[in-house]
Design a protein around this motif. Structure first.
Motif, PDB file in Angstrom:
ATOM      1  N   VAL A 104      26.491   2.166  14.087  1.00 31.91           N
ATOM      2  CA  VAL A 104      26.165   0.746  14.045  1.00 31.91           C
ATOM      3  C   VAL A 104      26.032   0.386  12.581  1.00 31.91           C
ATOM      4  CG1 VAL A 104      24.460  -0.980  14.700  1.00 31.91           C
ATOM      5  CG2 VAL A 104      24.903   0.980  16.196  1.00 31.91           C
ATOM      6  N   ALA A 106      24.496  -2.201   9.753  1.00 34.40           N
ATOM      7  CA  ALA A 106      23.477  -3.222   9.546  1.00 34.40           C
ATOM      8  C   ALA A 106      23.191  -3.312   8.059  1.00 34.40           C
ATOM      9  CB  ALA A 106      22.205  -2.868  10.324  1.00 34.40           C
ATOM     10  N   GLY A 107      23.815  -4.266   7.398  1.00 32.63           N
ATOM     11  CA  GLY A 107      23.585  -4.440   5.968  1.00 32.63           C
ATOM     12  C   GLY A 107      24.592  -3.678   5.125  1.00 32.63           C
ATOM     13  N   ASP A 108      24.422  -3.824   3.832  1.00 32.28           N
ATOM     14  CA  ASP A 108      25.384  -3.282   2.871  1.00 32.28           C
ATOM     15  C   ASP A 108      25.299  -1.755   2.793  1.00 32.28           C
ATOM     16  OD1 ASP A 108      27.382  -3.451   1.066  1.00 32.28           O
ATOM     17  OD2 ASP A 108      26.057  -3.791  -0.654  1.00 32.28           O
ATOM     18  N   ASP A 110      27.718   1.988   1.144  1.00 33.92           N
ATOM     19  CA  ASP A 110      28.827   2.481   0.322  1.00 33.92           C
ATOM     20  C   ASP A 110      29.102   3.949   0.647  1.00 33.92           C
ATOM     21  OD1 ASP A 110      27.025   4.105  -1.237  1.00 33.92           O
ATOM     22  OD2 ASP A 110      26.320   2.204  -2.080  1.00 33.92           O
TER      23      ASP A 110
ATOM     24  N   ASN B  31      20.096  -0.550  -3.253  1.00 28.99           N
ATOM     25  CA  ASN B  31      20.417  -0.585  -1.829  1.00 28.99           C
ATOM     26  C   ASN B  31      19.571   0.429  -1.053  1.00 28.99           C
ATOM     27  OD1 ASN B  31      21.965  -2.305  -0.347  1.00 28.99           O
ATOM     28  ND2 ASN B  31      23.714  -0.911  -0.185  1.00 28.99           N
ATOM     29  N   ILE B  72      28.531   7.721   4.533  1.00 29.27           N
ATOM     30  CA  ILE B  72      28.222   6.375   4.096  1.00 29.27           C
ATOM     31  C   ILE B  72      26.716   6.313   3.852  1.00 29.27           C
ATOM     32  CG2 ILE B  72      28.212   3.956   4.864  1.00 29.27           C
ATOM     33  CD1 ILE B  72      31.034   4.966   4.604  1.00 29.27           C
ATOM     34  N   THR B  73      26.315   5.684   2.765  1.00 26.11           N
ATOM     35  CA  THR B  73      24.878   5.524   2.492  1.00 26.11           C
ATOM     36  C   THR B  73      24.580   4.061   2.157  1.00 26.11           C
ATOM     37  OG1 THR B  73      25.399   6.272   0.280  1.00 26.11           O
ATOM     38  CG2 THR B  73      24.295   7.853   1.710  1.00 26.11           C
ATOM     39  N   PRO B  74      23.370   3.577   2.401  1.00 20.87           N
ATOM     40  CA  PRO B  74      22.319   4.271   3.131  1.00 20.87           C
ATOM     41  C   PRO B  74      22.694   4.452   4.598  1.00 20.87           C
ATOM     42  CG  PRO B  74      21.506   2.265   2.032  1.00 20.87           C
ATOM     43  CD  PRO B  74      22.993   2.225   1.980  1.00 20.87           C
ATOM     44  N   VAL B  86      23.303   6.577  14.793  1.00 19.47           N
ATOM     45  CA  VAL B  86      23.478   6.439  13.347  1.00 19.47           C
ATOM     46  C   VAL B  86      23.638   4.959  13.027  1.00 19.47           C
ATOM     47  CG1 VAL B  86      24.863   7.058  11.335  1.00 19.47           C
ATOM     48  CG2 VAL B  86      24.615   8.692  13.227  1.00 19.47           C
ATOM     49  N   VAL B  87      22.823   4.484  12.085  1.00 18.62           N
ATOM     50  CA  VAL B  87      22.947   3.090  11.635  1.00 18.62           C
ATOM     51  C   VAL B  87      23.308   3.124  10.160  1.00 18.62           C
ATOM     52  CG1 VAL B  87      21.817   0.848  11.473  1.00 18.62           C
ATOM     53  CG2 VAL B  87      21.142   2.447  13.278  1.00 18.62           C
ATOM     54  N   LEU B  88      24.419   2.471   9.816  1.00 20.71           N
ATOM     55  CA  LEU B  88      24.866   2.449   8.431  1.00 20.71           C
ATOM     56  C   LEU B  88      24.414   1.168   7.759  1.00 20.71           C
ATOM     57  CD1 LEU B  88      28.581   3.565   8.981  1.00 20.71           C
ATOM     58  CD2 LEU B  88      26.595   5.010   8.549  1.00 20.71           C
ATOM     59  N   GLY B  89      24.087   1.245   6.475  1.00 18.48           N
ATOM     60  CA  GLY B  89      23.751   0.040   5.719  1.00 18.48           C
ATOM     61  C   GLY B  89      22.293   0.003   5.304  1.00 18.48           C
ATOM     62  N   ASN B  90      21.913  -1.084   4.610  1.00 13.67           N
ATOM     63  CA  ASN B  90      20.561  -1.185   4.059  1.00 13.67           C
ATOM     64  C   ASN B  90      19.535  -1.731   5.059  1.00 13.67           C
ATOM     65  OD1 ASN B  90      21.081  -3.915   4.138  1.00 13.67           O
ATOM     66  ND2 ASN B  90      21.525  -4.072   1.950  1.00 13.67           N
ATOM     67  N   LEU B  91      19.951  -1.844   6.315  1.00 14.29           N
ATOM     68  CA  LEU B  91      19.071  -2.220   7.430  1.00 14.29           C
ATOM     69  C   LEU B  91      18.509  -3.639   7.313  1.00 14.29           C
ATOM     70  CD1 LEU B  91      17.089   1.173   7.663  1.00 14.29           C
ATOM     71  CD2 LEU B  91      19.317   0.625   8.651  1.00 14.29           C
ATOM     72  N   SER B  92      19.200  -4.503   6.573  1.00 13.46           N
ATOM     73  CA  SER B  92      18.731  -5.887   6.420  1.00 13.46           C
ATOM     74  C   SER B  92      18.847  -6.670   7.719  1.00 13.46           C
ATOM     75  CB  SER B  92      19.537  -6.624   5.356  1.00 13.46           C
ATOM     76  OG  SER B  92      19.663  -5.840   4.224  1.00 13.46           O
ATOM     77  N   ASP B  93      19.809  -6.259   8.533  1.00  5.26           N
ATOM     78  CA  ASP B  93      20.010  -6.965   9.798  1.00  5.26           C
ATOM     79  C   ASP B  93      19.062  -6.364  10.844  1.00  5.26           C
ATOM     80  OD1 ASP B  93      20.915  -8.140  12.109  1.00  5.26           O
ATOM     81  OD2 ASP B  93      23.041  -7.991  11.557  1.00  5.26           O
ATOM     82  N   VAL B  97      19.362  -3.398  13.984  1.00  4.17           N
ATOM     83  CA  VAL B  97      18.694  -2.102  13.876  1.00  4.17           C
ATOM     84  C   VAL B  97      17.818  -1.870  15.113  1.00  4.17           C
ATOM     85  CG1 VAL B  97      17.178  -0.644  12.485  1.00  4.17           C
ATOM     86  CG2 VAL B  97      18.708  -2.273  11.359  1.00  4.17           C
TER      87      VAL B  97
END
Lengths: 488, 108
Positions: A104, A106-108, A110, B31, B72-74, B86-93, B97
């Motif tokens: 999933v 959620a957000g940016d 890399d 991030n 992929i990080t975070p 697994v959740v990809l990204g900075n969890l802003s959404d 999440v």
């Protein structure tokens, strides 16, 4: 033809023929992009580069973004590269970096996680090379051209900072000339190779083209290549012809009469063409030479596109030529194949593999006229030109037969195929009607670097070989030594 | 299929009680910081007292990233309760999440 530039440091790929095209190899410490459609051999090229490095003291990391590591190992093993052994020896590390599509977002985010893993492996085995296979798969997760670009830029910077020689592969869209969505990748890489897998005249052909090479010259043509049993093999035609061996000493043609006409026989390392209509005795004449050569203890590879091995042996027996002892003594190898069975590139690699393993002194090919059935006249030309050039480079003589269609004809018909420049000697066989009887005549039309008879000579095929009823006359130059003597 | 309903219930209860969350970050990049603060505030609100957060810096511990296949990080991995997520990204959404961690019922 060639664009000249300031020389830069290069890493040989060890891919047969590719280093010539790249004038030495891939740019050291830089990124090379290999793009191509499915089945074009991108992964094979990457593995080949990696394994060659690992064996030459440059360890490498293989990052597989699509296939499982186990599949990569199996594929490599089928080409004769034992990755598992290289991994054990600490010369190769495989990073299986596959996204499963279940994550999933959620957000940016890399790709630093990947870089950390790859970086760890690089440090561990002191890698000098990195191959990233199917980068496009990784980029898909971003689903946004701008973010793809940012990540590519990050990757590029990261690779550059480590001074590693990198090879990155990406899938080209089917049928597309360029990888439009990865134009940025093209722009970023210092060297871009495009692999193309297409079908022409129902025959699959593969072509490699160098799109760009910063700071270096390169061959600008499209180069045919095949995926052989030991990786990719390229056939840069343009380079062929530069390294021919000089014509060698004379060897007997197996016929005293013809030797007199040729002022001693065929020259080693030369290309001899025997032309004539069907039934004039081309195969018999060639087999006479094969038998004589094998009896002298020399090795002959016969490539036949007309008949099976058994049929050839049987047909020659009726003309008093027994090839069986030569076959038994393994001095003669007959490789037969239907021209239609595969593309000309595959025919070439098959012949080359036989030449490499059998190491013949002479090669015969029966017949040029059948090669057109490999696909097209261009395909036949490519095949013959490359084969003859490679044989000449190795100092192997070759006798080619060509069946012409008309009752009258010289080698003019051959000029259609346009490679008379590499042919050193031409022997023409024909039927003539004399006194209400058909007889056969032989004529030496050309013999480079040697005197030759300029008379047509009658010959007969008996049940104990070719015979000349009248003794052939020696070449006229015997009387005028200044004539055609001397090499070219 | 013929599982003892009691065991099933017990496992369900146990796993609902405690959340093991593993967050993969890169050094102290903006991030990564954002991801950590987003996760902390989310846990405070929804998992008060029944969560553990493991923070792994992939630069320092690439083996851990390799083990969990983190490219992929975070990236946030819900280790338990299963199934793994697994959740990809900075969890802003936050809505996405919460949905991924099975803490909200609605479509994200």
């Amino acid at each position: 033809m060639h664009v000249r530039g300031r020389p830069i440091a290069k890493v040989p790929t060890q891919v047969s023929g590719l280093d010539e095209v790249l004038e030495g190899g891939l740019p050291r410490g830089r990124t090379t992009l290999v793009s191509g459609g499915p089945g074009s051999g991108k992964t094979v090229l990457g593995l080949q580069f990696l394994c060659a490095g690992a064996l030459a003291g440059e360890p490498g990391v293989f990052v597989t973004l699509e296939e499982r590591a186990e599949v990569v190992r199996q594929n490599a093993l089928s080409m004769g590269w034992n990755l598992a052994a290289l991994e054990k020896a600490g010369r190769v590390a495989i990073v299986e970096a596959r996204l499963f599509g279940e994550e999933v977002t959620a957000g940016d985010f890399d790709i630093q996680g990947l870089l950390a893993i790859v970086g760890g492996q690089i440090k561990r085995i002191r890698a000098r090379r990195v191959v990233m296979d199917a980068l496009d798969v990784l980029l898909r997760v971003f689903n946004d051209p701008q973010r793809e670009r940012n990540e590519l830029y990050r990757l590029h910077e990261w690779l550059m900072n480590r001074g590693l020689t990198n090879l990155v592969t990406a899938k080209a869209q089917r049928g597309g000339e360029t990888v439009s969505q990865y134009e940025f990748l093209d722009f970023m890489a210092d060297c871009v190779l495009r692999l193309d897998h297409r079908v022409i005249g129902q025959v699959a052909t593969r072509r490699l083209r160098v799109i760009k090479y910063r700071g270096s010259g390169f061959g600008t043509n499209e180069y045919p290549y095949v995926i052989g049993t030991h990786g990719i093999v390229l056939f840069p035609l343009t380079r062929a012809g530069l390294a021919h061996q000089p014509l060698g000493e004379k060897v007997s043609s197996g016929l005293t009469g013809l030797d007199i006409m040729l002022d001693g026989g065929y020259r080693r390392a030369s290309c001899i063409l025997v032309t004539g209509t069907s039934g004039t005795g081309k195969t018999t004449l060639t087999s006479t030479f094969v038998q004589a050569a094998c009896r002298r203890g020399e090795r002959v590879l016969s490539l036949s596109f007309e008949e099976s091995r058994e049929a050839i042996v049987h047909a020659m027996l009726s003309a008093g030529i027994d090839l069986r002892p030569a076959l038994r003594a393994r001095r003669l190898m007959i490789q037969t194949g239907l021209p239609e069975a595969m593309g000309s590139d595959d025919h070439l690699i098959r012949a080359l593999e036989a030449i490499d393993s059998f190491k013949p002194d002479h090669v015969t090919l029966d017949a040029i006229s059948a090669c057109v059935r490999m696909g097209s006249e261009q395909a036949a030309f490519d095949y013959l030109m490359r084969l003859v050039c490679i044989l000449k480079e190795r100092g192997i003589s070759c006798i080619l037969t060509n069946q012409i269609s008309g009752m009258v004809g010289t080698d003019e018909e051959l000029s259609g195929i346009g490679f008379s420049s590499v042919v050193d000697a031409v022997i023409q066989l024909r039927f003539v009607e004399k006194d209400q009887e058909i007889t056969r005549e032989i004529l030496v039309i050309k013999s480079r670097g040697s005197a030759h008879s300029n008379r047509r000579q009658t010959f007969v095929i008996t049940d104990h070989g070719i015979e000349f009823p009248d003794d052939p006359l020696p070449p006229p130059s015997r009387k005028r030594p200044a004539g055609r003597q001397g090499g070219e | 299929m013929s599982q003892n309903p009691r065991t099933k219930l017990g496992r369900k209860k146990g796993t609902r009680d405690h959340y093991l969350l593993r967050l993969f970050v890169v050094g102290l990049g903006p991030n990564s910081k954002l991801a950590l603060s987003n996760l902390q505030s989310l846990c405070c609100e929804h998992l008060e007292g029944r969560y553990t957060i493991e923070v792994i810096d992939v630069v320092k511990n690439y083996q851990a990233a390799a083990r969990d296949n983190i490219l992929i990080t975070p990236a946030l991995v819900l280790v338990t309760p299963l199934p793994r997520v697994v959740v990809l990204g900075n969890l802003s959404d936050r809505q996405r999440v919460l949905f991924a961690l099975r803490l909200s019922g609605g479509d994200p």
